[in-house]
Design a protein around this motif. Structure first.
Motif, mmCIF file in Angstrom:
data_model
loop_
_atom_site.group_PDB
_atom_site.id
_atom_site.type_symbol
_atom_site.label_atom_id
_atom_site.label_comp_id
_atom_site.label_asym_id
_atom_site.label_seq_id
_atom_site.Cartn_x
_atom_site.Cartn_y
_atom_site.Cartn_z
ATOM 1 N N ASP A 1 -27.967 -18.939 -9.155
ATOM 2 C CA ASP A 1 -26.737 -18.177 -9.811
ATOM 3 C C ASP A 1 -26.318 -18.749 -11.593
ATOM 4 O OD1 ASP A 1 -27.090 -15.672 -9.034
ATOM 5 O OD2 ASP A 1 -25.473 -16.662 -7.691
ATOM 6 N N LYS A 2 -26.283 -20.301 -11.141
ATOM 7 C CA LYS A 2 -25.228 -21.384 -11.507
ATOM 8 C C LYS A 2 -25.664 -22.544 -12.245
ATOM 9 C CE LYS A 2 -20.861 -19.359 -11.002
ATOM 10 N NZ LYS A 2 -19.915 -20.256 -9.952
ATOM 11 N N ASP A 3 -26.410 -22.571 -13.836
ATOM 12 C CA ASP A 3 -26.710 -24.081 -14.183
ATOM 13 C C ASP A 3 -25.852 -25.074 -13.361
ATOM 14 O OD1 ASP A 3 -29.047 -22.573 -14.749
ATOM 15 O OD2 ASP A 3 -28.594 -23.294 -17.366
ATOM 16 N N GLY A 4 -26.530 -26.836 -13.457
ATOM 17 C CA GLY A 4 -25.745 -27.571 -13.691
ATOM 18 C C GLY A 4 -26.236 -28.384 -12.174
ATOM 19 N N PRO A 5 -25.379 -29.285 -11.344
ATOM 20 C CA PRO A 5 -25.574 -29.874 -10.153
ATOM 21 C C PRO A 5 -25.003 -28.544 -9.244
ATOM 22 C CG PRO A 5 -23.886 -31.457 -11.141
ATOM 23 C CD PRO A 5 -24.335 -29.976 -12.222
ATOM 24 N N TYR A 6 -26.128 -28.825 -7.599
ATOM 25 C CA TYR A 6 -26.385 -27.876 -7.042
ATOM 26 C C TYR A 6 -26.046 -28.397 -5.417
ATOM 27 C CZ TYR A 6 -28.023 -23.929 -3.551
ATOM 28 O OH TYR A 6 -27.817 -23.462 -2.446
ATOM 29 N N GLN A 7 -26.008 -28.044 -4.375
ATOM 30 C CA GLN A 7 -25.861 -28.790 -3.460
ATOM 31 C C GLN A 7 -25.117 -28.175 -1.939
ATOM 32 O OE1 GLN A 7 -23.482 -32.184 -3.452
ATOM 33 N NE2 GLN A 7 -24.237 -33.518 -0.484
ATOM 34 N N ASP A 8 -26.594 -28.177 -0.962
ATOM 35 C CA ASP A 8 -25.444 -26.942 0.293
ATOM 36 C C ASP A 8 -25.916 -28.277 1.550
ATOM 37 O OD1 ASP A 8 -28.505 -26.343 -0.060
ATOM 38 O OD2 ASP A 8 -28.289 -24.556 0.083
ATOM 39 N N GLU A 9 -26.465 -27.195 2.558
ATOM 40 C CA GLU A 9 -26.954 -28.187 3.845
ATOM 41 C C GLU A 9 -28.234 -28.374 3.968
ATOM 42 O OE1 GLU A 9 -25.539 -26.451 6.976
ATOM 43 O OE2 GLU A 9 -23.663 -27.075 6.889
ATOM 44 N N GLU A 10 -29.278 -28.162 2.547
ATOM 45 C CA GLU A 10 -30.837 -28.176 2.653
ATOM 46 C C GLU A 10 -31.232 -28.828 1.534
ATOM 47 O OE1 GLU A 10 -32.667 -24.576 3.453
ATOM 48 O OE2 GLU A 10 -32.479 -24.983 5.754
ATOM 49 N N GLU A 11 -30.749 -28.687 0.371
ATOM 50 C CA GLU A 11 -31.054 -29.519 -0.448
ATOM 51 C C GLU A 11 -29.968 -30.117 -1.813
ATOM 52 O OE1 GLU A 11 -33.707 -26.254 -1.802
ATOM 53 O OE2 GLU A 11 -31.943 -24.932 -2.541
ATOM 54 N N GLN A 12 -30.178 -30.777 -2.992
ATOM 55 C CA GLN A 12 -29.407 -31.005 -4.026
ATOM 56 C C GLN A 12 -30.173 -31.611 -4.833
ATOM 57 O OE1 GLN A 12 -27.562 -34.135 -1.279
ATOM 58 N NE2 GLN A 12 -27.923 -35.576 -3.329
ATOM 59 N N GLY A 13 -29.472 -31.423 -5.888
ATOM 60 C CA GLY A 13 -29.833 -31.986 -7.238
ATOM 61 C C GLY A 13 -29.650 -30.874 -8.372
ATOM 62 N N THR A 14 -30.511 -31.546 -9.470
ATOM 63 C CA THR A 14 -30.345 -29.757 -10.684
ATOM 64 C C THR A 14 -30.513 -28.670 -11.169
ATOM 65 O OG1 THR A 14 -29.303 -32.108 -11.838
ATOM 66 C CG2 THR A 14 -29.827 -30.502 -13.460
ATOM 67 N N VAL A 15 -29.494 -27.927 -11.313
ATOM 68 C CA VAL A 15 -30.537 -26.603 -12.259
ATOM 69 C C VAL A 15 -30.545 -26.065 -13.427
ATOM 70 C CG1 VAL A 15 -30.338 -23.571 -11.740
ATOM 71 C CG2 VAL A 15 -29.517 -25.617 -9.839
ATOM 72 N N LYS A 16 -31.674 -25.356 -14.033
ATOM 73 C CA LYS A 16 -31.497 -25.537 -15.332
ATOM 74 C C LYS A 16 -32.204 -24.385 -15.862
ATOM 75 C CE LYS A 16 -32.873 -27.326 -19.851
ATOM 76 N NZ LYS A 16 -34.127 -28.950 -20.238
ATOM 77 N N ASN A 17 -31.589 -23.837 -16.781
ATOM 78 C CA ASN A 17 -32.005 -22.441 -16.921
ATOM 79 C C ASN A 17 -32.568 -21.384 -15.611
ATOM 80 O OD1 ASN A 17 -32.127 -22.533 -19.179
ATOM 81 N ND2 ASN A 17 -34.660 -23.362 -19.830
ATOM 82 N N HIS A 18 -31.702 -21.199 -14.701
ATOM 83 C CA HIS A 18 -31.499 -20.908 -13.376
ATOM 84 C C HIS A 18 -32.826 -21.448 -12.091
ATOM 85 C CE1 HIS A 18 -28.531 -17.595 -14.894
ATOM 86 N NE2 HIS A 18 -29.374 -18.133 -15.500
#
Length: 324
Positions: free
Chosen positions: A225-242
């Protein structure tokens, strides 16, 4: 993420010889069909059979308890939509191979199990400018008096040839009344939402919802849904253009890890240093043993104990396709 490799739909053409991973792997190698198969070569292209959106189970994000989940599983409107797809075109068992227990991506690998002896394509499909999305149902025909749809796959096609595939529906009946479900919703914005539910002897389990979009290439890619840094229990990284972009860390069960070949994997979890471009795997992926502790009562992993173990193997991707 799963290791897969197949002959997909002889009635369409012979696909792919590949090695690992559950994203999408290897290139299609068309084969000239026999004259007997030409009549069934093509997916339905009759625009009169195009279906409208939204489609599937509504309000998935609001179904967070066992009671609300059961009510949506029994949603009559959703089943009317699914039945309206008209799963009437049978596919002979020897013409398709499905490798998975709960997840699948193109291409496939292992031989079809006996319970996959009723596979049908739907007449109804989703029409798009760059691609089309077709539905395939697998019926469970064992243990029960009446066959029922156990799985539904969404197959993306370009120029009437399959490009990618994702399971979007699951009704799995296990032992002692235990069951697992995946329900789906395809919105007017073409975003595909999938929600997993699990009923076992333990507490009702609700997995985080995952969303996907189909790229102009016809490949499925995770949608955020949102761009930018993302993190949950299974993965983490950067979202760009969804979409996933750049370096990601992923901590997931990985059935690609062959226990006999890699005895270092005392469990199937891996610590993966991944890389994406426009939502698709690219570059060299490094698979490490995931070191983690488990709760003695529930057996669930203790997230805060996770760390990187020794390097086990690597995979190289280009445009979402594994090269080696």
């Amino acid at each position: 993420m799963h290791k897969i490799n197949i002959v997909f739909f002889s009635i369409l053409f012979i696909l792919f010889s590949c090695s690992t991973r559950a994203q999408t792997e290897n290139k299609a190698i068309p084969a000239e069909p026999s004259s007997a198969d030409k009549s069934s070569m093509l997916f339905n292209t009759n625009t009169a059979d195009c279906i409208s959106l939204p489609f599937g189970y509504p309000d998935l994000s609001k179904r967070t308890t066992a009671d609300t989940t059961l009510s949506i599983i029994q949603d009559e409107h959703a089943w009317k939509q699914i039945n309206a797809l008209k799963f009437e075109t049978p596919i002979r068992k020897e013409l398709v191979s499905l490798p998975e227990e709960y997840d699948v991506y193109l291409p496939f690998s292992r031989n079809t199990d006996e319970k996959y002896d009723r596979i049908r394509m739907a007449s109804g499909f989703l029409c798009r400018r760059d691609y089309a999305l077709h539905f395939m149902a697998v019926y469970n025909t064992v243990r029960y008096a009446e066959p029922f749809i156990e799985k539904i796959y969404l197959i993306s096609t370009k120029d009437n040839k399959p490009v990618d595939m994702k399971r979007i529906y699951l009704h799995h009946e296990g032992e002692m009344g235990f069951s697992r479900y995946t329900l789906f919703h395809i919105g007017k914005d073409n975003i595909i939402s999938l929600q997993d539910y699990e009923f076992t002897e333990g507490p009702f389990r609700l997995q985080p919802m995952q969303q996907y979009q189909v790229l102009p290439s016809g490949k499925f890619a995770r949608y955020y849904d949102k761009d930018g840094p993302y993190q949950d229990e299974e993965e983490q990284g950067t979202v760009k253009n969804h979409l996933k972009e750049g370096k990601w860390l992923e901590f997931k069960a990985n059935s690609s890890a062959e226990m006999q070949k890699h005895p270092e994997f005392t469990d199937p979890y891996t610590y993966v240093e991944a890389e994406y471009k426009n939502g698709l795997p690219t570059g060299t992926w490094k698979f490490y043993k995931l070191l983690q502790k488990y709760d003695e009562e529930t057996g669930a992993p203790i997230i805060k104990t996770r760390k990187k173990g020794p390097l086990i193997y690597t995979e190289t991707y280009k445009n979402g396709i594994v090269q080696k």
